[in-house]
Design an enzyme around this catalytic site. Structure first.
Site, PDB file in Angstrom:
ATOM      1  CE  LYS A 115      -4.006  -2.235   0.675  1.00 37.06           C
ATOM      2  NZ  LYS A 115      -3.653  -3.649   0.739  1.00 37.06           N
TER       3      LYS A 115
HETATM    4  C1  LIG Z   1      -4.277  -4.792   0.284  1.00 33.36           C
HETATM    5  C2  LIG Z   1      -3.462  -6.019   0.223  1.00 33.36           C
HETATM    6  C3  LIG Z   1      -3.724  -7.020  -0.718  1.00 33.36           C
HETATM    7  C4  LIG Z   1      -4.877  -6.946  -1.684  1.00 33.36           C
HETATM    8  O1  LIG Z   1      -4.689  -5.925  -2.641  1.00 33.36           O
HETATM    9  P1  LIG Z   1      -5.936  -5.375  -3.478  1.00 33.36           P
HETATM   10  O2  LIG Z   1      -5.391  -4.265  -4.289  1.00 33.36           O
HETATM   11  O3  LIG Z   1      -6.935  -4.890  -2.440  1.00 33.36           O
HETATM   12  O4  LIG Z   1      -6.475  -6.500  -4.268  1.00 33.36           O
HETATM   13  C5  LIG Z   1      -2.887  -8.130  -0.752  1.00 33.36           C
HETATM   14  N1  LIG Z   1      -1.865  -8.258   0.120  1.00 33.36           N
HETATM   15  C6  LIG Z   1      -1.595  -7.314   1.049  1.00 33.36           C
HETATM   16  C7  LIG Z   1      -0.477  -7.536   1.988  1.00 33.36           C
HETATM   17  C8  LIG Z   1      -2.374  -6.155   1.131  1.00 33.36           C
HETATM   18  O5  LIG Z   1      -2.089  -5.229   2.051  1.00 33.36           O
END
Ligand SMILES: *Cc1c(COP(=O)(O)O)cnc(C)c1O
Length: 498
Positions: A115
């Site tokens: 993120k």
């Molecule tokens: C948010 C997240 C995901 C999923 O990603 P999306 O874009 O919501 O599909 C997968 N792994 C981790 C560690 C995340 O923080």
């Protein structure tokens, strides 16, 4: 940069339009739809040139194609402010080869999850957008989190002038490190509350608050407006396209592919933001073969790709990959809109069925447009086995989300005999999920405390403990609010004093 101005349209009403900076400021379209670019720009560079470019150079080029009302100087400033020493490697992200596949480590930012790749730049994109649009209101970021968005958004927006941020997370639905990271967040402008419910409850309540006209009026009277740091905001999605281009360039640079060769991409998926970014990259001309969508036991997306039926009427399962514990995958709406030939009325109809009966089915001709996608899921047992298998085979430790993708990838390769070079999006540091990771490799350590397990992980992996984890060992808990999802709106009004 191109002269063509990009227009963003709502997936639920194509007459609702915004400039790129306007779309970033608003987050969600006023009709509840998601903003999408009116066309996917073609990547104008050559793949050979990609091999010579730094992460920031790729970012400037790719993001400039989508954010056409930002000047090159403005974008460069945003990029320079985001991708700096907050990342613990100068290349920002890197590829690690282990047992024949490439793990794209997207977790070198401040909160050690992918993120950070987008949320370190979103505050800069947003404050620039406010200036460009003459917005003087205070921007209040409202965010529902399945664990990683909340911390990364708070880290990005903490003490950014002209902004406040409020985060809601499912109490009991995140890892120990994730929760500790959030409740220790400093900053005068941040507020975080646990809710009695799951991520979908939090995300649905946030969407409803965005759509509440009375609340909007109240906010306006107080000189405030809401925006979103969730991946429904196009300002989250666009920065995520960058790393697929960068990864391709790095593979070619290392001589692992010839420029022009197709690669496969595997993405551990929850809200469908990360994999949607790879789909946009493919449509821009990056040679990607299969887009492999990996789910955990909340396999609503896998069923959708296999049958064309999206059905959220099922039990919500808390798993060891909590950031993917989602049954209402918001960004799928953008793919559905594309598959419907950008028919907003058809998309609206499907989304109304989703919020009403909780289920919709797409027609056969729409399904045919999704053939680049392959989808499968991994159980918690398979995830744990995969962590141990990759460690035993390559001495490399992956987090549970990445392990879901890795397990799906291996089974896809065995069944399909597709031997294209494969990039697996590695979305979190294993330190964020030390309990799951260490007990997969050394089950006998299950009795240890969370911080003992973190030290054990250092021994096992040989990777130094990230600053983000060191920071929370002693950090005081600053937030202890827990409320019902139904009380979120009141909590917001109380904290904002409106
Ligand atoms: C948010 C997240 C995901 C999923 O990603 P999306 O874009 O919501 O599909 C997968 N792994 C981790 C560690 C995340 O923080």
């Amino acid at each position: 940069m191109e002269n063509h101005q990009m227009i963003y349209r709502s997936t639920r009403g194509s007459h609702i339009t915004a400039t790129p900076s306007g779309a970033i400021l608003q987050g969600l379209a006023p009709d509840g739809g998601l903003f999408v670019p009116d066309r996917i720009p073609e990547y104008p560079g050559t793949l050979d040139r990609l091999t010579q470019q730094s992460y920031k150079e790729v970012a400037l080029e790719v993001m400039g194609l989508f954010l056409t009302d930002y000047t090159k100087e403005e974008l460069k400033h945003c990029i320079d402010s985001a991708y700096d020493s907050k990342f613990d490697i100068p290349e920002i992200t890197r590829l690690k080869e282990a047992d024949g596949v490439w793990y794209l480590e997207l977790f070198h930012g401040a909160t050690i999850a992918f993120k950070d790749m987008a949320l370190s730049i979103l505050p800069h994109l947003m404050t620039t957008a406010a200036k460009k649009n003459g917005v003087t209101d205070e921007i209040v970021i409202l965010t529902a989190t399945s664990g990683d968005t909340g911390k990364a958004a708070m880290a990005g927006f903490a003490d950014v002038p002209g902004t406040k941020i409020i985060v809601f997370y499912p109490k009991g639905g995140v890892s120990a490190v994730q929760e500790k990271q959030m409740v220790t967040q400093r900053g005068k402008n941040v507020h975080v509350a646990g809710i009695n419910g799951n991520f979908d409850d939090a995300q649905t309540a946030v969407k409803n608050i965005f759509g509440d006209a009375k609340m909007k009026e109240k906010m306006a009277r107080a000189g405030k407006r809401f925006s979103s740091a969730n991946s429904i905001n196009i300002g989250r999605l666009v920065p995520q396209i960058v790393y697929y281009f960068y990864a391709y360039g790095q593979l070619a640079k290392a001589g692992r592919i010839q420029t022009g060769d197709s690669i496969n991409v595997v993405v551990p998926t929850g809200n469908f933001g990360n994999i949607l970014a790879s789909y946009y990259a493919k449509r821009m001309g990056l040679p990607i073969g299969k887009l492999i969508c990996a789910s955990n036991e909340n396999r609503v997306l896998v069923d959708f790709f296999h049958t064309g039926v999206y059905d959220r009427n099922r039990d919500f399962i808390l798993t060891t990959s909590p950031s993917m514990d989602i049954l209402i995958s918001s960004n799928l709406e953008r793919l559905v809109y594309a598959a419907a030939g950008e028919d907003a009325a058809a998309t609206l109809g499907l989304m109304q069925r989703l919020s009403g009966e909780g289920v919709y089915e797409i027609p056969e001709q729409m399904r045919r447009t999704l053939q680049a996608f392959y989808a499968d899921c991994a159980s918690q047992q398979q995830t744990s086995d995969e962590i141990r298998r990759v460690y035993n085979a390559a001495g490399y430790v992956i987090d549970p989300h990445t392990a879901v993708a890795s397990d799906v990838c291996r089974r896809y390769q065995e069944q399909s005999k597709d031997r294209k070079a494969t990039v697996i999006a590695s979305t979190a540091s294993p330190y964020k999920f030390a309990r799951t990771v260490v007990t997969a490799i050394r089950p006998e350590l299950a009795g240890q405390s969370d911080f003992e397990l973190i030290d054990a992980l250092k021994e096992i992996s040989g990777v130094r403990i990230p600053q983000a984890v060191e920071d929370i060992r002693t950090a005081p808990v600053l937030h202890d609010t827990v409320i019902d999802a139904a009380d979120m709106e009141d909590e917001i009004a109380r904290w904002l004093g409106i």
